[in-house]
Write a protein that holds these residues in place. Structure first.
Motif, PDB file in Angstrom:
ATOM      1  N   GLN A   1      42.240 -21.354 -50.763  1.00  0.00           N
ATOM      2  CA  GLN A   1      43.596 -20.963 -51.426  1.00  0.00           C
ATOM      3  C   GLN A   1      43.187 -20.869 -52.978  1.00  0.00           C
ATOM      4  O   GLN A   1      43.541 -19.921 -53.653  1.00  0.00           O
ATOM      5  CB  GLN A   1      44.747 -21.386 -50.916  1.00  0.00           C
ATOM      6  CG  GLN A   1      45.939 -20.598 -51.040  1.00  0.00           C
ATOM      7  CD  GLN A   1      47.016 -20.958 -52.270  1.00  0.00           C
ATOM      8  OE1 GLN A   1      46.298 -21.534 -53.084  1.00  0.00           O
ATOM      9  NE2 GLN A   1      48.023 -20.435 -51.790  1.00  0.00           N
TER      10      GLN A   1
ATOM     11  N   ASP B   1      49.609 -20.540 -47.991  1.00  0.00           N
ATOM     12  CA  ASP B   1      50.503 -21.287 -48.676  1.00  0.00           C
ATOM     13  C   ASP B   1      51.242 -22.304 -48.284  1.00  0.00           C
ATOM     14  O   ASP B   1      51.866 -23.373 -49.069  1.00  0.00           O
ATOM     15  CB  ASP B   1      51.662 -20.233 -49.011  1.00  0.00           C
ATOM     16  CG  ASP B   1      51.006 -19.129 -49.695  1.00  0.00           C
ATOM     17  OD1 ASP B   1      50.168 -19.197 -50.441  1.00  0.00           O
ATOM     18  OD2 ASP B   1      51.908 -18.068 -49.414  1.00  0.00           O
ATOM     19  N   ALA B   2      51.031 -22.942 -47.112  1.00  0.00           N
ATOM     20  CA  ALA B   2      51.654 -24.090 -46.485  1.00  0.00           C
ATOM     21  C   ALA B   2      51.088 -25.435 -47.139  1.00  0.00           C
ATOM     22  O   ALA B   2      50.061 -25.409 -47.677  1.00  0.00           O
ATOM     23  CB  ALA B   2      51.372 -24.036 -45.056  1.00  0.00           C
ATOM     24  N   SER B   3      52.151 -26.406 -47.291  1.00  0.00           N
ATOM     25  CA  SER B   3      51.776 -27.515 -47.783  1.00  0.00           C
ATOM     26  C   SER B   3      50.961 -28.501 -46.722  1.00  0.00           C
ATOM     27  O   SER B   3      50.749 -28.310 -45.699  1.00  0.00           O
ATOM     28  CB  SER B   3      53.154 -28.292 -48.261  1.00  0.00           C
ATOM     29  OG  SER B   3      53.823 -28.706 -46.869  1.00  0.00           O
ATOM     30  N   PRO B   4      50.194 -29.456 -47.362  1.00  0.00           N
ATOM     31  CA  PRO B   4      49.469 -30.366 -46.625  1.00  0.00           C
ATOM     32  C   PRO B   4      50.526 -30.955 -45.400  1.00  0.00           C
ATOM     33  O   PRO B   4      49.947 -31.271 -44.332  1.00  0.00           O
ATOM     34  CB  PRO B   4      48.930 -31.156 -47.548  1.00  0.00           C
ATOM     35  CG  PRO B   4      48.836 -30.553 -48.847  1.00  0.00           C
ATOM     36  CD  PRO B   4      50.055 -29.730 -48.885  1.00  0.00           C
ATOM     37  N   GLY B   5      51.541 -31.411 -45.682  1.00  0.00           N
ATOM     38  CA  GLY B   5      52.569 -31.966 -45.012  1.00  0.00           C
ATOM     39  C   GLY B   5      52.889 -31.125 -43.713  1.00  0.00           C
ATOM     40  O   GLY B   5      52.880 -31.330 -42.621  1.00  0.00           O
ATOM     41  N   GLU B   6      52.889 -29.778 -44.038  1.00  0.00           N
ATOM     42  CA  GLU B   6      53.449 -28.865 -43.007  1.00  0.00           C
ATOM     43  C   GLU B   6      52.322 -28.492 -42.186  1.00  0.00           C
ATOM     44  O   GLU B   6      52.085 -28.394 -40.945  1.00  0.00           O
ATOM     45  CB  GLU B   6      53.718 -27.384 -43.589  1.00  0.00           C
ATOM     46  CG  GLU B   6      55.031 -27.723 -44.388  1.00  0.00           C
ATOM     47  CD  GLU B   6      55.429 -26.273 -44.873  1.00  0.00           C
ATOM     48  OE1 GLU B   6      56.545 -26.034 -44.891  1.00  0.00           O
ATOM     49  OE2 GLU B   6      54.854 -25.821 -45.637  1.00  0.00           O
TER      50      GLU B   6
ATOM     51  N   LEU C   1      56.590 -20.512 -53.176  1.00  0.00           N
ATOM     52  CA  LEU C   1      56.889 -21.759 -54.008  1.00  0.00           C
ATOM     53  C   LEU C   1      58.171 -22.317 -53.512  1.00  0.00           C
ATOM     54  O   LEU C   1      59.217 -21.648 -53.385  1.00  0.00           O
ATOM     55  CB  LEU C   1      56.698 -21.410 -55.433  1.00  0.00           C
ATOM     56  CG  LEU C   1      55.280 -21.460 -55.832  1.00  0.00           C
ATOM     57  CD1 LEU C   1      55.252 -20.879 -57.387  1.00  0.00           C
ATOM     58  CD2 LEU C   1      54.439 -22.161 -55.713  1.00  0.00           C
ATOM     59  N   PRO C   2      58.550 -23.440 -53.399  1.00  0.00           N
ATOM     60  CA  PRO C   2      59.734 -24.081 -52.840  1.00  0.00           C
ATOM     61  C   PRO C   2      60.711 -24.117 -54.200  1.00  0.00           C
ATOM     62  O   PRO C   2      61.953 -24.387 -53.967  1.00  0.00           O
ATOM     63  CB  PRO C   2      59.444 -25.280 -52.470  1.00  0.00           C
ATOM     64  CG  PRO C   2      58.289 -25.860 -53.406  1.00  0.00           C
ATOM     65  CD  PRO C   2      57.289 -24.771 -53.517  1.00  0.00           C
TER      66      PRO C   2
ATOM     67  N   GLN D   1      49.659 -30.632 -41.571  1.00  0.00           N
ATOM     68  CA  GLN D   1      49.430 -31.824 -40.476  1.00  0.00           C
ATOM     69  C   GLN D   1      50.169 -31.714 -39.445  1.00  0.00           C
ATOM     70  O   GLN D   1      49.859 -32.441 -38.410  1.00  0.00           O
ATOM     71  CB  GLN D   1      49.693 -33.131 -41.514  1.00  0.00           C
ATOM     72  CG  GLN D   1      48.631 -33.342 -42.471  1.00  0.00           C
ATOM     73  CD  GLN D   1      48.955 -34.592 -43.327  1.00  0.00           C
ATOM     74  OE1 GLN D   1      50.077 -35.189 -43.417  1.00  0.00           O
ATOM     75  NE2 GLN D   1      47.810 -35.353 -43.829  1.00  0.00           N
TER      76      GLN D   1
ATOM     77  N   ARG E   1      43.064 -25.377 -48.372  1.00  0.00           N
ATOM     78  CA  ARG E   1      43.653 -25.238 -50.051  1.00  0.00           C
ATOM     79  C   ARG E   1      42.530 -24.989 -50.828  1.00  0.00           C
ATOM     80  O   ARG E   1      42.990 -24.520 -51.813  1.00  0.00           O
ATOM     81  CB  ARG E   1      44.197 -26.868 -50.062  1.00  0.00           C
ATOM     82  CG  ARG E   1      45.441 -27.309 -49.387  1.00  0.00           C
ATOM     83  CD  ARG E   1      46.492 -26.571 -49.130  1.00  0.00           C
ATOM     84  NE  ARG E   1      47.234 -26.829 -50.779  1.00  0.00           N
ATOM     85  CZ  ARG E   1      48.223 -26.035 -50.916  1.00  0.00           C
ATOM     86  NH1 ARG E   1      48.735 -24.904 -50.151  1.00  0.00           N
ATOM     87  NH2 ARG E   1      48.596 -26.089 -52.215  1.00  0.00           N
TER      88      ARG E   1
ATOM     89  N   ILE F   1      42.530 -29.441 -43.688  1.00  0.00           N
ATOM     90  CA  ILE F   1      43.608 -28.796 -44.948  1.00  0.00           C
ATOM     91  C   ILE F   1      42.659 -28.724 -46.138  1.00  0.00           C
ATOM     92  O   ILE F   1      43.314 -28.015 -46.919  1.00  0.00           O
ATOM     93  CB  ILE F   1      44.473 -30.113 -44.884  1.00  0.00           C
ATOM     94  CG1 ILE F   1      45.368 -29.942 -43.727  1.00  0.00           C
ATOM     95  CG2 ILE F   1      45.661 -29.899 -46.261  1.00  0.00           C
ATOM     96  CD1 ILE F   1      46.352 -31.064 -43.708  1.00  0.00           C
TER      97      ILE F   1
END
Length: 245
Positions: free
Chosen positions: A91, A67-72, A125-126, A74, A88, A84
């Motif tokens: 997922q 579930d982590a974002s690409p920024g996280e 989700l944020p 990296q 993704r 990544i």
């Protein structure tokens, strides 16, 4: 050990992981091994063991890694754009699989599968989203879709759009679900007000609102129907409609 020997050792390790999966299935894998193998799909010649351990140490669980974002992602040493992409992509495949698996199935008999899909689609989700599961007259699942994003309240959800989406699918019943980014499961007063308003509006259109689900952390789901809130709201709406008559 020279470069060729190192690459041969890594290739052998990756092949052993693949053979292990074919022979024993996913149950034989640790979360770290699963993440490692997924990362190698992006960089098949790289040793991804340390990167997998680093990702699991940072995010704590396999679902949190996916579930982590690409920024996280990296921020993890050894995890690059190709890794990544692999995470993704898998997922996204899992989400589509869970969504398509529930279509056509009777909601009551498959409520756990519907919950599994909603958990996967909405957990982590944020921001809040309101997702609707559309059902036919026999309560078989037709489709699901997001109808609102942001803070989910009576003032931010547009009933017209929800009804429009339901009519476009010829839906006779709905299940709504929204997530609590804080992880809390207990419904707020605003959640109850939203459910009451949507139930009343759906009643005017002869559409049955069966349940409101709240998605929290992990695999936890709060069901208005299971907790008796849906029956109470249904009775309140019936009294309102009787007064109008």
């Amino acid at each position: 050990m020279d470069k060729d020997e190192w690459q041969q050792k890594g290739a052998g390790h990756r092949q052993r992981l693949r053979d292990k999966f074919l022979a024993q299935g996913i149950e034989a894998f640790t979360d770290s091994e699963i993440i490692e193998l997924l990362l190698t799909f992006g960089t098949p010649r790289s040793d991804c063991k340390d990167a997998a351990r680093g990702a699991l140490a940072k995010f704590k669980t396999l679902p949190a890694v996916l579930d982590a974002s690409p920024g996280e992602l990296q921020q993890i040493k050894g995890v690059g754009p190709k890794n990544i992409f692999a995470l993704r992509f898998i997922q996204g495949v899992a989400r589509r699989y869970l969504q398509q698996r529930i279509v056509g199935k009777h909601y009551v008999h498959s409520s756990r599968q519907v919950a599994d899909y909603l958990i996967h689609a909405m957990r982590g989700l944020p921001h809040e989203v309101l997702r609707v599961v559309f059902l036919d007259a026999a309560h078989a699942v037709i489709d699901s879709d997001v109808v609102a994003e942001g803070t989910v309240t009576v003032n931010t959800v547009y009933p017209r759009e929800l009804i429009k989406a339901a009519l476009a699918r010829n839906a006779s019943a709905l299940v709504i679900a929204h997530n609590h980014p804080s992880g809390a499961l207990a419904p707020s007063r605003q959640d109850e007000e939203l459910t009451r308003s949507l139930h009343l509006i759906c009643s005017f259109m002869h559409i049955n609102l069966l349940d409101h689900l709240i998605i929290g952390d992990g695999d936890q789901v709060y069901s208005f129907a299971d907790q008796g809130l849906m029956a109470r709201i249904r009775d309140e709406c019936r009294r309102i409609l009787e007064r109008k008559d």
